[in-house]
Design an enzyme around this catalytic site. Structure first.
Site, PDB file in Angstrom:
ATOM      1  N   ARG A  39      46.087  32.272  46.679  1.00  0.00           N
ATOM      2  CA  ARG A  39      45.271  32.872  47.729  1.00  0.00           C
ATOM      3  C   ARG A  39      44.662  31.809  48.646  1.00  0.00           C
ATOM      4  O   ARG A  39      43.588  31.985  49.199  1.00  0.00           O
ATOM      5  CB  ARG A  39      44.143  33.704  47.096  1.00  0.00           C
ATOM      6  CG  ARG A  39      44.598  34.753  46.100  1.00  0.00           C
ATOM      7  CD  ARG A  39      43.536  35.818  45.936  1.00  0.00           C
ATOM      8  NE  ARG A  39      43.677  36.643  44.753  1.00  0.00           N
ATOM      9  CZ  ARG A  39      44.577  37.612  44.586  1.00  0.00           C
ATOM     10  NH1 ARG A  39      45.453  37.861  45.539  1.00  0.00           N
ATOM     11  NH2 ARG A  39      44.611  38.322  43.477  1.00  0.00           N
TER      12      ARG A  39
ATOM     13  N   ARG B 103      43.502  38.072  36.242  1.00  0.00           N
ATOM     14  CA  ARG B 103      44.806  38.567  36.717  1.00  0.00           C
ATOM     15  C   ARG B 103      45.499  39.333  35.597  1.00  0.00           C
ATOM     16  O   ARG B 103      46.209  40.302  35.855  1.00  0.00           O
ATOM     17  CB  ARG B 103      45.634  37.414  37.275  1.00  0.00           C
ATOM     18  CG  ARG B 103      44.840  36.642  38.358  1.00  0.00           C
ATOM     19  CD  ARG B 103      45.552  36.400  39.655  1.00  0.00           C
ATOM     20  NE  ARG B 103      44.592  35.955  40.659  1.00  0.00           N
ATOM     21  CZ  ARG B 103      44.649  34.807  41.326  1.00  0.00           C
ATOM     22  NH1 ARG B 103      45.640  33.963  41.104  1.00  0.00           N
ATOM     23  NH2 ARG B 103      43.734  34.514  42.234  1.00  0.00           N
TER      24      ARG B 103
ATOM     25  N   LYS C 222      31.098  32.412  44.219  1.00  0.00           N
ATOM     26  CA  LYS C 222      32.026  32.694  43.130  1.00  0.00           C
ATOM     27  C   LYS C 222      33.161  31.696  43.119  1.00  0.00           C
ATOM     28  O   LYS C 222      33.710  31.428  44.183  1.00  0.00           O
ATOM     29  CB  LYS C 222      32.582  34.104  43.350  1.00  0.00           C
ATOM     30  CG  LYS C 222      33.715  34.504  42.462  1.00  0.00           C
ATOM     31  CD  LYS C 222      34.247  35.850  42.872  1.00  0.00           C
ATOM     32  CE  LYS C 222      35.388  36.223  41.952  1.00  0.00           C
ATOM     33  NZ  LYS C 222      35.972  37.496  42.284  1.00  0.00           N
TER      34      LYS C 222
ATOM     35  N   SER D 100      36.093  35.424  35.093  1.00  0.00           N
ATOM     36  CA  SER D 100      36.865  35.572  33.852  1.00  0.00           C
ATOM     37  C   SER D 100      37.110  34.239  33.139  1.00  0.00           C
ATOM     38  O   SER D 100      36.899  34.136  31.928  1.00  0.00           O
ATOM     39  CB  SER D 100      38.193  36.250  34.166  1.00  0.00           C
ATOM     40  OG  SER D 100      38.929  35.527  35.135  1.00  0.00           O
TER      41      SER D 100
ATOM     42  N   LYS E  92      33.848  32.401  48.296  1.00  0.00           N
ATOM     43  CA  LYS E  92      34.747  32.638  47.170  1.00  0.00           C
ATOM     44  C   LYS E  92      35.848  31.601  47.214  1.00  0.00           C
ATOM     45  O   LYS E  92      36.600  31.521  48.185  1.00  0.00           O
ATOM     46  CB  LYS E  92      35.318  34.045  47.243  1.00  0.00           C
ATOM     47  CG  LYS E  92      36.270  34.358  46.102  1.00  0.00           C
ATOM     48  CD  LYS E  92      36.700  35.813  46.126  1.00  0.00           C
ATOM     49  CE  LYS E  92      37.701  36.088  45.026  1.00  0.00           C
ATOM     50  NZ  LYS E  92      38.199  37.480  45.092  1.00  0.00           N
TER      51      LYS E  92
HETATM   52  C1  PBG Z   1      39.857  40.102  43.994  1.00  0.00           C
HETATM   53  C2  PBG Z   1      38.983  39.636  42.886  1.00  0.00           C
HETATM   54  C3  PBG Z   1      39.260  38.625  41.965  1.00  0.00           C
HETATM   55  C4  PBG Z   1      38.166  38.560  41.110  1.00  0.00           C
HETATM   56  C5  PBG Z   1      37.267  39.537  41.515  1.00  0.00           C
HETATM   57  N1  PBG Z   1      37.782  40.175  42.637  1.00  0.00           N
HETATM   58  C6  PBG Z   1      40.441  37.804  41.725  1.00  0.00           C
HETATM   59  C7  PBG Z   1      41.008  36.913  42.728  1.00  0.00           C
HETATM   60  O1  PBG Z   1      40.432  36.608  43.759  1.00  0.00           O
HETATM   61  O2  PBG Z   1      42.129  36.498  42.446  1.00  0.00           O
HETATM   62  C8  PBG Z   1      38.057  37.600  39.957  1.00  0.00           C
HETATM   63  C9  PBG Z   1      37.029  37.893  38.941  1.00  0.00           C
HETATM   64  C10 PBG Z   1      37.190  37.114  37.691  1.00  0.00           C
HETATM   65  O3  PBG Z   1      38.023  36.187  37.590  1.00  0.00           O
HETATM   66  O4  PBG Z   1      36.465  37.426  36.743  1.00  0.00           O
HETATM   67  N2  PBG Z   1      39.804  41.499  44.109  1.00  0.00           N
END
Ligand code: PBG
Length: 308
Positions: A202, A191, A233, A259, A181
């Protein structure tokens, strides 16, 4: 002829719908940066889950948005917290037809918005977070979830979650590991979707977009710790990573079309700059071609209908 010889095919059963359920609302609330996606009430989530099951979608990934947040994300481990309620609702409604999954992470529940708990100096405390994840896994399993999705990128999270589930008698609950990730700029709309409180970034726990080799090391670790599925991801900007992981993974490989990937296509299509439906299918086909066997996508239900 093209249909006869196509190397890559999409099927609704491989698609997983990410869905947001919010505690403090009485009707579904649109997410401005993700046109067509909403924060659900428990009631509209149930309906969306039925719709997804009827379309033949293979799974649903639930994200819960609590009213109250605190430093340790207490609502994430409250047996009656919004995510646990939603798991019970969706399992009761469609649990026989599709795999019900839950996000196993603290960021929706913490007032600082990080995926873990913080040390005194404000940094994310990896090992203290693992203890919270273990608790969260058991609470989600007790609500009836089929598969948990640890998404916080803490070192050792898969092993800790596996052990906690087994010790609590939940050997049948499986783990979708967020293996590679990346600290991506494309999480922005998510967010908004989860009312995130995050101020910083992060980068101390998510991967550097510059690095692919690291993903293979994360794969080895997650496999050794007990991952049932592994995931890359975001998806579209990381097709090379996906291919490398898929080439060596002995377990199914998923990808999360996040997203920002959704919003970019929707925005361009809304301007008439690209053909919306063709683009959606092309993105999913490319992710599949690069090696993903399951795809989390906000278009899951619509794509399933297009394929059906
Ligand atoms: C963290 C999480 C995130 C997403 C899924 N689980 C956000 C992040 O890491 O900031 C992002 C999914 C998306 O952007 O569609 N719980």
């Amino acid at each position: 002829m093209r249909r006869l010889v196509a190397e890559t095919r999409l099927h609704p059963a491989e698609l997983i719908l990410p869905a947001f359920v919010s505690e403090g609302i009485t009707e579904a609330k649109p997410i401005a940066s993700m046109p067509g996606v909403v924060q659900h009430t428990r009631d509209t989530l149930r309906k969306a889950a039925v719709e997804a099951a009827e379309a033949g979608v293979g799974g649903i990934m639930l994200f819960g948005l609590p009213v109250v947040k605190d430093a340790v994300g207490s609502e994430g481990t409250n047996p009656d917290g919004i995510l646990q309620q939603a798991i019970r609702d969706v399992v009761a409604e469609v649990g026989d037809q599709m795999v019900v999954m839950s996000d196993l992470c603290l960021d929706e529940f913490t007032d600082h918005g990080h995926c873990g708990v913080l040390a005194e100096d404000g940094s994310v405390d990896n090992d203290a977070t693992l203890a919270r994840y273990a608790e969260m896994a058991v609470v989600q399993a007790e609500a009836g979830v089929h598969m948990v999705g640890p998404s916080g990128m803490m070192d050792g999270q898969i092993g800790v979650v596996r052990r906690a589930l087994d010790e609590a008698g939940h050997q049948d609950v499986s783990i979708l590991a967020y293996t590679a990730k990346y600290a991506s700029a494309l999480y922005g709309p998510f967010r908004e979707a989860v009312n995130s409180s995050l101020k910083g970034d992060r980068k101390t726990y998510q991967q550097d977009p510059a690095n692919a080799r690291e993903a293979l090391r994360e794969l080895e670790l997650d496999l050794a710790e007990g991952a049932d599925l592994v995931m890359v991801k975001p998806a579209m900007l990381y097709l090379d990573v996906l291919r490398q992981v898929a080439d060596v993974s002995p377990v199914p490989v998923a990808a999360y079309q996040i997203s920002g990937e959704y919003s970019m296509v929707e925005a361009a299509a809304a301007n008439g700059w690209i053909e919306r439906e063709r683009t959606i299918l092309e993105t999913l086909t490319s992710i599949r071609r690069a090696g993903a066997e399951q795809i989390l996508t906000y278009w899951a239900v619509e794509a399933a209908a297009m394929l059906g």
